[in-house]
Design a protein around this motif. Structure first.
Motif, mmCIF file in Angstrom:
data_model
loop_
_atom_site.group_PDB
_atom_site.id
_atom_site.type_symbol
_atom_site.label_atom_id
_atom_site.label_comp_id
_atom_site.label_asym_id
_atom_site.label_seq_id
_atom_site.Cartn_x
_atom_site.Cartn_y
_atom_site.Cartn_z
ATOM 1 N N SER A 249 6.520 -4.992 -8.034
ATOM 2 C CA SER A 249 7.329 -4.276 -7.732
ATOM 3 C C SER A 249 6.986 -3.496 -6.918
ATOM 4 O O SER A 249 8.019 -2.039 -6.832
ATOM 5 C CB SER A 249 6.933 -2.967 -9.208
ATOM 6 N N VAL A 250 5.871 -3.658 -6.177
ATOM 7 C CA VAL A 250 5.647 -2.468 -4.315
ATOM 8 C C VAL A 250 5.916 -3.517 -3.343
ATOM 9 O O VAL A 250 6.666 -2.824 -1.882
ATOM 10 C CB VAL A 250 4.100 -2.818 -4.236
ATOM 11 N N PHE A 252 9.002 -3.073 -2.284
ATOM 12 C CA PHE A 252 10.402 -2.192 -1.924
ATOM 13 C C PHE A 252 9.529 -1.539 -0.925
ATOM 14 O O PHE A 252 9.751 -1.098 0.572
ATOM 15 C CB PHE A 252 11.363 -1.384 -2.841
ATOM 16 N N ILE A 253 8.262 -0.987 -1.843
ATOM 17 C CA ILE A 253 7.724 0.472 -0.673
ATOM 18 C C ILE A 253 7.002 -0.227 0.466
ATOM 19 O O ILE A 253 6.951 0.493 1.333
ATOM 20 C CB ILE A 253 6.536 0.878 -1.776
ATOM 21 N N MET A 256 8.990 -0.742 3.206
ATOM 22 C CA MET A 256 9.886 0.160 3.950
ATOM 23 C C MET A 256 8.320 0.948 5.056
ATOM 24 O O MET A 256 8.468 1.686 5.806
ATOM 25 C CB MET A 256 9.806 1.367 3.342
ATOM 26 N N LEU A 257 7.346 0.460 4.788
ATOM 27 C CA LEU A 257 6.187 0.612 5.051
ATOM 28 C C LEU A 257 5.658 -0.064 6.558
ATOM 29 O O LEU A 257 4.586 0.259 6.561
ATOM 30 C CB LEU A 257 4.888 1.219 4.344
ATOM 31 N N GLU A 279 12.172 -6.099 -8.444
ATOM 32 C CA GLU A 279 13.149 -5.517 -9.792
ATOM 33 C C GLU A 279 13.732 -7.212 -10.295
ATOM 34 O O GLU A 279 14.469 -7.153 -11.247
ATOM 35 C CB GLU A 279 14.049 -4.737 -9.174
ATOM 36 N N PHE A 321 2.768 -9.643 -5.899
ATOM 37 C CA PHE A 321 3.335 -8.960 -5.050
ATOM 38 C C PHE A 321 2.642 -10.153 -3.341
ATOM 39 O O PHE A 321 3.390 -10.236 -2.392
ATOM 40 C CB PHE A 321 2.829 -7.655 -4.510
ATOM 41 N N TRP A 421 -0.852 -6.688 2.875
ATOM 42 C CA TRP A 421 -0.858 -5.651 3.645
ATOM 43 C C TRP A 421 -1.040 -5.557 4.653
ATOM 44 O O TRP A 421 -2.395 -6.240 5.422
ATOM 45 C CB TRP A 421 -2.013 -4.898 2.815
ATOM 46 N N VAL A 448 -3.873 1.983 1.615
ATOM 47 C CA VAL A 448 -2.214 2.253 1.784
ATOM 48 C C VAL A 448 -2.377 3.906 1.845
ATOM 49 O O VAL A 448 -1.730 4.843 1.320
ATOM 50 C CB VAL A 448 -1.734 1.317 0.975
ATOM 51 N N ASN A 449 -1.840 4.530 3.129
ATOM 52 C CA ASN A 449 -2.177 6.201 3.917
ATOM 53 C C ASN A 449 -1.734 5.649 4.867
ATOM 54 O O ASN A 449 -2.506 5.752 6.116
ATOM 55 C CB ASN A 449 -3.417 6.429 3.536
ATOM 56 N N PRO A 450 -0.262 5.549 5.634
ATOM 57 C CA PRO A 450 -0.475 5.332 6.486
ATOM 58 C C PRO A 450 -0.118 6.562 7.682
ATOM 59 O O PRO A 450 -0.837 6.851 8.600
ATOM 60 C CB PRO A 450 1.071 5.143 6.609
ATOM 61 N N PRO B 8 -0.171 10.349 -0.489
ATOM 62 C CA PRO B 8 -0.178 10.069 1.057
ATOM 63 C C PRO B 8 0.622 8.845 1.392
ATOM 64 O O PRO B 8 0.240 9.185 2.823
ATOM 65 C CB PRO B 8 -1.727 8.989 0.531
ATOM 66 N N PRO B 9 0.997 7.521 1.273
ATOM 67 C CA PRO B 9 1.311 6.296 2.084
ATOM 68 C C PRO B 9 3.059 6.927 1.780
ATOM 69 O O PRO B 9 3.663 6.419 2.885
ATOM 70 C CB PRO B 9 2.148 5.311 0.340
ATOM 71 N N LEU B 44 12.118 6.875 0.699
ATOM 72 C CA LEU B 44 10.649 6.571 -0.247
ATOM 73 C C LEU B 44 10.670 6.704 -2.532
ATOM 74 O O LEU B 44 10.295 6.375 -2.522
ATOM 75 C CB LEU B 44 9.629 7.069 -0.221
ATOM 76 N N ARG B 54 11.349 2.262 -9.374
ATOM 77 C CA ARG B 54 10.683 1.584 -10.824
ATOM 78 C C ARG B 54 9.406 2.521 -9.917
ATOM 79 O O ARG B 54 8.479 2.835 -11.396
ATOM 80 C CB ARG B 54 10.724 0.403 -11.037
ATOM 81 N N PHE B 55 9.118 1.968 -9.195
ATOM 82 C CA PHE B 55 7.562 2.346 -8.458
ATOM 83 C C PHE B 55 7.288 3.950 -8.664
ATOM 84 O O PHE B 55 5.656 3.875 -8.341
ATOM 85 C CB PHE B 55 7.256 1.324 -8.062
ATOM 86 N N ILE B 86 0.884 2.374 -5.224
ATOM 87 C CA ILE B 86 -0.111 1.472 -3.681
ATOM 88 C C ILE B 86 -0.993 0.514 -3.971
ATOM 89 O O ILE B 86 -1.993 0.167 -2.749
ATOM 90 C CB ILE B 86 -0.502 2.490 -2.874
ATOM 91 N N GLY B 89 -1.622 -7.057 -5.512
ATOM 92 C CA GLY B 89 -2.532 -8.287 -5.005
ATOM 93 C C GLY B 89 -1.445 -9.630 -4.931
ATOM 94 O O GLY B 89 -0.667 -9.323 -5.575
#
Lengths: 575, 89
Positions: A249-250, A252-253, A256-257, A279, A321, A421, A448-450, B8-9, B44, B54-55, B86, B89
């Protein structure tokens, strides 16, 4: 036993093919998983040994909490000197073998030596009647799923297995160690660093662990332990449960990052994000079946997906992921279903999906194959299984195929492929990759903290590395995201004496020190604590401006301990 | 005014800001208000159809919002926390 004094350990000598049981040393009673593996390697393994030689030591260490009623606590660490990096390695996995070993009272298996005849295969049986080395030639060459099906013909359904596939038997540096999940499928892998090759070098095809109907390990302070575990579970289930639909699920984010690498990391975003995002997998459950499940007994996270094909038949588990990124976007492959096929092939052959994805992408980037050629990627997996020259070059990992192709863009640290990552938008994570004794490994300390200010990079990386080392020693899964404070509470009630959060943090730090010391002995220097040129010279994001531009001084600072602050104890382990 | 707490992200989209005070009576108002100043914030949190990803999970004063999250009422002084997955694996 709760006090650790009556616990046992298994010692295996593969030169003589003998196994014995010894008392578990009291000095190690609070060590498990990764920390125990590092301690044993420091004390019993010459760092200069040949990784695939008799001198290497293979460690299989469940976490301290494995086999208890603490939720999501059954992970097992596999350790040794890595044939991929030449340094110390720990990779851990879910599934049930860790819990079953601990239910039988075994805190660790230590395997040394190697058989004179490299063609022979053996198995290790562990059950209530004892431990034995048995012939394993009947399983030689079998892919992981077939091997486990055959093993279940011989062993009870209550057994769990640790196995290697053909990649491990061929001693390829990208080989994984598989653990069976709650359904008996070899779908959970201690994947990174080629420890499957170490197991293969010792002629060990499988470990069969049968705890029968033994119950969970009992804590010293039962009532409080059970109450705490119950409250902890209730609080978790009332919370956001971020991984309820899986780590996929991550996608997509991450895209974006700019940390969804595309075509051998030449871009940080993929145009195929819509067909790779998690999804799509979740949507398939309605028509095909599959869904979310426990990878191990007693898991409350349930982040593991079970993926079915169009006909409703089981295809693979879990499609994560990292795999969607490294075998998908990073290879220019657009369909999650193709990635699911590749994931199953990696699990079958016994390969790390991250290393293999990176290696195939390098092959594509160097002109060996078109990006996006999913059928070609699947053919490569079959070539690895059958041991062709190309198959071996890719099965040995990113550096191996990069050298063979004389290609410049090889995104690795200490010889291990950089995971999804990306260290360019996530610079503190890049410091983890540079400083971890494991090489590039997001599970060593992911941040994960840009937006993190540069002056906080080193401390953030160090704290994350301490928290994750503590977690990986406890048996808790990183996706449960326990804090050091919570781990200390569990330990206190389990052993029946006060274990402070400072102690847990110190144990995490000591684990890192042990790992660095091993690597020093193996010949690593400060120069190895660095990222490759492609991460520093080639950017991602708008105008390709995001590059890894952290100085050597800041990187080095992550290896000098900062004073502990409150945030450290409340930091959630994250991988 | 209500305060949106940025995870944070996502702070890259808000020029590093962790807390942003906005005028709004619903979660949707608050997200719109932040997005008006920081346009990169909206995608976002919301997908192309305007639904919460969803996330992403939203909390009001520490309580997770369910149901029609975007229509949830926000009062003066409320804190709206945005949480995003955030790891993975």
């Amino acid at each position: 036993m709760a006090d650790g004094l009556a616990d046992k350990m298994i010692r295996v000598d593969m030169t003589t093919q003998t196994a014995s049981v010894e008392p578990f040393p009291a000095k190690w009673r609070l060590l498990g998983g990764r920390a125990l593996s590092a301690r044993i390697l420091i004390e019993e393994c010459d760092p200069k040994c040949e990784p695939l030689g008799a001198g290497n030591v293979l460690v299989m260490a469940p976490g301290v909490m494995s086999g208890t009623s603490a939720p999501t606590s059954g992970r097992i660490s596999i350790g040794g000197k890595s044939p991929l990096t030449g340094g110390i390695k720990e990779a851990n996995a879910g599934g049930n073998p860790g819990q079953d070993l601990q239910k039988l009272g075994y805190r660790v298996i230590v395997v040394k030596g190697k058989p004179a005849d490299p063609k022979q295969r053996f198995g290790l049986e562990v059950d209530q009647s004892g431990v034995r080395i048995v012939a394993g030639d009947a399983y030689k060459g079998l892919w992981n799923y077939a091997a486990c099906e055959k093993l279940y013909e011989k062993y009870p359904q209550t057994a769990s297995f640790i196995t290697i596939g053909p990649a491990g038997e061929m001693q390829l540096s990208g080989a994984s160690v598989a653990c069976t999940d709650e359904k008996g499928r070899p779908a959970r892998h201690a994947a990174r660093g080629g420890l499957g090759a170490v197991m293969g070098s010792k002629g060990l095809k499988f470990v069969a662990v049968d705890a029968g109907k033994l119950s969970i390990r009992q804590p010293a302070v039962r009532k409080e332990f059970f109450a705490y575990a119950k409250d902890y579970t209730k609080a978790y289930q009332a919370g956001p449960q971020m991984f309820k639909t899986g780590t996929a699920s991550v996608v997509f984010i991450a895209n974006m990052l700019n940390t969804f690498p595309y075509k051998n990391r030449t871009e940080g975003q993929s145009p195929d994000v819509e067909t790779l995002r998690g999804e799509r997998i979740v949507e398939s459950f309605a028509t095909r079946g599959g869904g979310m499940h426990n990878c191990m007994s007693g898991c409350i996270v349930q982040c593991s997906n079970v993926v079915h094909d169009k006909d409703g038949n089981y295809k693979t588990s879990a499609l994560e992921f990292e795999t969607l990124t490294m075998l998908g976007a990073n290879c220019g492959i657009a369909s999650w279903e193709d990635v699911a096929d590749l994931d199953r092939l990696c699990d079958e052959v016994g390969l790390d999906t991250i290393e293999t994805g990176a290696a195939i992408a390098i092959f594509m980037d160097s002109g060996g194959m078109e990006f996006g050629d999913a059928a070609g990627a699947k053919r490569i997996l079959h070539e690895i299984a059958s041991g062709t020259e190309l198959g071996k070059a890719i099965g040995n990992g990113a550096v191996s195929i990069g050298k063979k192709r004389k290609h410049a863009r090889i995104p690795v640290v200490k010889g291990q492929a950089i995971p999804a990552w990306d260290p360019r938008p996530l610079k503190a994570t890049g410091i983890t990759y540079a400083t971890s004794a494991m090489g590039a490994d997001h599970t060593a300390g992911l941040i994960v903290n840009p937006g993190l200010p540069p002056e906080q990079f080193a401390q953030a990386s160090q704290e994350s590395q301490i928290a994750n080392a503590a977690c990986d020693s406890s048996g808790f899964c990183q996706f449960l995201q326990p804090t050091i404070e919570e781990i200390a509470k569990y330990y206190t009630m389990f052993v029946g004496e006060d274990v402070t959060r400072e102690q847990i943090a110190d144990m995490g730090w000591q684990c890192l020190l042990d790992e660095w010391k091993f690597n020093d002995g193996a010949g690593f220097t400060k120069a190895d604590d660095d990222l490759p040129a492609c991460m520093k010279e080639e950017g991602v994001g708008p105008n390709h401006a995001m590059k890894f531009d952290v100085s050597a001084e800041v990187i080095a600072a992550a290896k000098r301990r900062f004073a502990s602050r409150e945030e450290l104890f409340k930091l959630k382990a994250t991988g | 005014m209500p305060t949106i707490v940025i995870p944070p992200p996502y702070r890259g989209s808000t020029q590093g800001l962790e807390r942003i005070e906005v005028a709004g009576r619903t979660v949707r108002d608050c997200i719109d208000a932040v997005s008006a100043i920081h346009p990169a914030f909206r995608p976002l949190v919301l997908d192309a159809n305007g639904k919460v990803h969803r996330f992403v999970k939203l909390f009001r004063n520490g309580d997770q919002l369910g149901g029609d999250v975007l229509a949830a009422a926000i009062a003066e002084g409320d804190e709206v926390h945005v949480l995003a997955a955030i790891a993975g694996g």
